[in-house]
Design a protein around this motif. Structure first.
Motif, short mmCIF file in Angstrom:
data_model
loop_
_atom_site.label_atom_id
_atom_site.label_comp_id
_atom_site.label_asym_id
_atom_site.label_seq_id
_atom_site.Cartn_x
_atom_site.Cartn_y
_atom_site.Cartn_z
N PHE A 65 0.83 -1.20 0.00
CA PHE A 65 0.00 0.00 0.00
C PHE A 65 0.87 1.25 0.00
CE2 PHE A 65 -2.40 -3.45 1.84
CZ PHE A 65 -3.60 -3.38 1.14
N MET A 66 0.48 2.21 -0.83
CA MET A 66 1.22 3.46 -0.97
C MET A 66 0.23 4.61 -1.00
SD MET A 66 4.14 4.30 -3.85
CE MET A 66 5.03 2.78 -3.53
N PRO A 67 -0.40 4.93 0.15
CA PRO A 67 -1.43 5.98 0.16
C PRO A 67 -0.84 7.36 -0.04
CG PRO A 67 -0.96 5.25 2.39
CD PRO A 67 -0.19 4.33 1.48
N GLY A 68 -1.72 8.26 -0.48
CA GLY A 68 -1.32 9.65 -0.62
C GLY A 68 -1.79 10.26 -1.92
N GLY A 69 -2.67 11.24 -1.82
CA GLY A 69 -3.10 12.00 -2.99
C GLY A 69 -3.88 11.21 -4.00
N ILE A 70 -4.57 10.15 -3.58
CA ILE A 70 -5.37 9.31 -4.47
C ILE A 70 -4.55 8.89 -5.69
CG2 ILE A 70 -7.67 8.99 -5.48
CD1 ILE A 70 -7.72 9.89 -2.59
N GLY A 71 -3.34 8.38 -5.41
CA GLY A 71 -2.47 7.89 -6.48
C GLY A 71 -1.29 8.79 -6.79
N ALA A 72 -1.28 10.01 -6.23
CA ALA A 72 -0.21 10.95 -6.54
C ALA A 72 1.15 10.48 -6.03
CB ALA A 72 -0.54 12.32 -5.96
N VAL A 73 1.18 9.94 -4.81
CA VAL A 73 2.45 9.46 -4.25
C VAL A 73 2.99 8.31 -5.09
CG1 VAL A 73 3.51 8.30 -2.27
CG2 VAL A 73 1.96 10.23 -1.90
N ALA A 74 2.11 7.41 -5.50
CA ALA A 74 2.54 6.26 -6.28
C ALA A 74 3.10 6.66 -7.64
CB ALA A 74 1.39 5.28 -6.46
N ILE A 75 2.40 7.52 -8.35
CA ILE A 75 2.88 7.89 -9.70
C ILE A 75 4.18 8.68 -9.60
CG2 ILE A 75 1.61 10.09 -9.97
CD1 ILE A 75 1.03 9.21 -12.87
N ASN A 76 4.35 9.43 -8.51
CA ASN A 76 5.62 10.13 -8.31
C ASN A 76 6.74 9.13 -8.05
OD1 ASN A 76 7.18 12.72 -7.66
ND2 ASN A 76 7.48 11.54 -5.80
N GLN A 77 6.44 8.12 -7.22
CA GLN A 77 7.45 7.11 -6.91
C GLN A 77 7.88 6.34 -8.16
OE1 GLN A 77 9.95 5.19 -4.26
NE2 GLN A 77 8.50 6.81 -3.73
N PHE A 78 6.92 6.06 -9.04
CA PHE A 78 7.24 5.29 -10.24
C PHE A 78 7.74 6.17 -11.39
CE2 PHE A 78 5.33 2.00 -7.85
CZ PHE A 78 5.80 0.82 -8.38
N ASN A 79 7.93 7.44 -11.10
CA ASN A 79 8.59 8.33 -12.06
C ASN A 79 9.88 8.90 -11.52
OD1 ASN A 79 7.17 9.02 -14.77
ND2 ASN A 79 5.51 8.71 -13.31
N THR A 80 10.29 8.38 -10.35
CA THR A 80 11.55 8.82 -9.76
C THR A 80 12.40 7.61 -9.39
OG1 THR A 80 10.37 9.04 -7.62
CG2 THR A 80 10.70 11.05 -8.91
N ASN A 81 12.05 6.95 -8.30
CA ASN A 81 12.87 5.85 -7.79
C ASN A 81 12.61 4.49 -8.44
OD1 ASN A 81 13.91 7.69 -5.92
ND2 ASN A 81 12.35 7.20 -4.40
N ARG A 82 11.42 4.31 -9.03
CA ARG A 82 11.06 2.97 -9.52
C ARG A 82 10.58 3.00 -10.98
NH1 ARG A 82 7.52 0.08 -4.85
NH2 ARG A 82 8.00 -1.72 -6.19
N THR A 83 11.12 3.89 -11.74
CA THR A 83 10.65 4.08 -13.11
C THR A 83 10.88 2.87 -14.01
OG1 THR A 83 10.78 5.53 -15.03
CG2 THR A 83 12.80 5.21 -13.81
N ASP A 84 11.87 2.02 -13.67
CA ASP A 84 12.16 0.85 -14.50
C ASP A 84 11.98 -0.46 -13.73
OD1 ASP A 84 14.31 1.16 -12.82
OD2 ASP A 84 15.84 0.91 -14.36
N ASP A 85 11.20 -0.42 -12.64
CA ASP A 85 10.99 -1.62 -11.80
C ASP A 85 10.30 -2.71 -12.62
OD1 ASP A 85 10.15 -3.54 -9.93
OD2 ASP A 85 9.92 -2.03 -8.36
N PRO A 86 10.94 -3.86 -12.83
CA PRO A 86 10.35 -4.91 -13.67
C PRO A 86 9.34 -5.78 -12.94
CG PRO A 86 12.48 -5.64 -12.88
CD PRO A 86 12.30 -4.23 -12.37
N ASN A 87 9.27 -5.66 -11.63
CA ASN A 87 8.47 -6.58 -10.82
C ASN A 87 7.13 -6.00 -10.37
OD1 ASN A 87 10.45 -8.72 -10.72
ND2 ASN A 87 11.63 -7.36 -9.37
N ALA A 88 6.93 -4.70 -10.52
CA ALA A 88 5.77 -4.06 -9.91
C ALA A 88 4.77 -3.52 -10.92
CB ALA A 88 6.23 -2.92 -9.00
#
Length: 325
Positions: A65-88
């Motif tokens: 779970f990655m709450p925050g901003g109705i998806g804002a925290v998650a999309i930020n995370q996947f455009n910074t630290n996890r942009t090429d994560d192959p497992n998620a």
């Protein structure tokens, strides 16, 4: 103003072959990120992947779970630290697409994710507590017409979100200015449901898919489903907004998954292949319909193209509603 549903070509039948699944797909540490607190639609979407991909992916899908901003925290995370994560994969809904369309995710939009697969189609619902004095949708709208601020509505999204739009469409159907309604925003459907059961709101404009267990427990009552046709059990006896005379108060919701935009083709195609195989199984269909969703089998480039079209449609609707210029 009405959300546009998937075309008949997109709402496809489950026609993939059901045999030949002996070779499981290897994804190292499969994870589904629900961008909210437990409970609600994002949690539901990840649980569908977790259950529906059993026997397709070698390792079990873990839900985080990655709450925050109705998806804002998650999309930020996947455009910074996890942009090429192959497992998620990350759960999204039509609400996420709306947020992308109107700029609620800041600099990130539909071009900053890699749409991967659909989970199914959900629908908006008007929900009250089982012991609510509101026995019908007509009761709610009559009370709102008498005093727009006298009924407390709420859901898992802020002003301009899809949950707010559901409430806005509903009150507009009675000629009420949505700006006059009393609306409480929660961070996700789980919190909104807790608010309804706890008495901080009287009407919850939620989703069909997230309330099946609550219906079974007898703690809530669904006054209407925001669709033009009735859904199968357990909603077969629940009227639709259209049959009750509110033709514009319709809200279908696509649920699905995206990955970081820089994932490799190999990783992306592995997930796409897993979903395509799952779509052909009885287990997937049972998992999806058991949550009150309609199966929608779209993955890969075809699914991505459909989501991009949908975002653009939402952007146009948001302009008409005055949410953006």
């Amino acid at each position: 103003m009405r959300m546009i549903t998937l075309t008949s070509a997109a709402v496809v039948s489950l026609m993939f072959a059901g045999s030949g699944f002996a070779q499981e797909i290897a994804i190292d540490k499969p994870e589904c990120v629900a961008p909210a607190k437990p409970g609600g639609g994002f949690d539901l979407t990840c649980r569908i992947a977790q259950s529906g991909l059993k026997g397709i992916i070698e390792q079990p899908v873990q839900v985080t779970f990655m709450p925050g901003g109705i998806g804002a925290v998650a999309i930020n995370q996947f455009n910074t630290n996890r942009t090429d994560d192959p497992n998620a994969i990350v759960a999204f809904s039509s609400g996420s697409l709306l947020n992308m369309a109107i700029g609620k995710y800041g600099q990130w939009n539909e071009d900053d994710v890699k749409f991967t697969a659909t989970a199914g189609q959900d629908y908006g619902a008007i929900i009250v507590k089982a012991d609510s004095p509101f026995k019908s949708l007509g009761d709610v709208l009559a009370a709102l017409k008498e005093n727009p601020a006298g009924v407390v509505l709420g859901a898992g999204g802020s002003v301009g979100s899809q949950d707010w739009m559901k409430a806005a469409l509903l009150v507009r159907a009675e000629g009420i200015d949505p700006r006059k309604m009393r609306y409480v925003a929660f961070d996700g459907g789980g919190d909104a449901m807790a608010g309804l059961l706890g008495g901080s709101i009287q009407v919850y404009t939620g989703d069909v898919g997230e309330i099946v267990s609550m219906m079974d427990a007898g703690t809530i009552r669904v006054l209407a489903v925001m669709n033009d046709e009735r859904l199968p059990a357990p909603f077969a006896d629940t009227p639709t907004t259209v049959e009750l005379g509110y033709k514009e108060a319709v809200w279908p919701i696509i649920r699905g998954y995206y990955m970081g935009k820089n994932v490799s083709d190999e990783a992306y195609n592995a997930w796409v292949s897993a979903f395509e195989k799952a779509y052909g199984t009885d287990e997937w269909k049972k998992t999806v319909t058991g949550q009150g969703l309609q199966p929608v089998a779209l993955a890969g480039e075809e699914m991505s193209a459909e989501m991009l079209k949908r975002v653009e449609r939402m952007r146009n609707i948001a302009k008409e509603a005055g949410l953006i210029n």
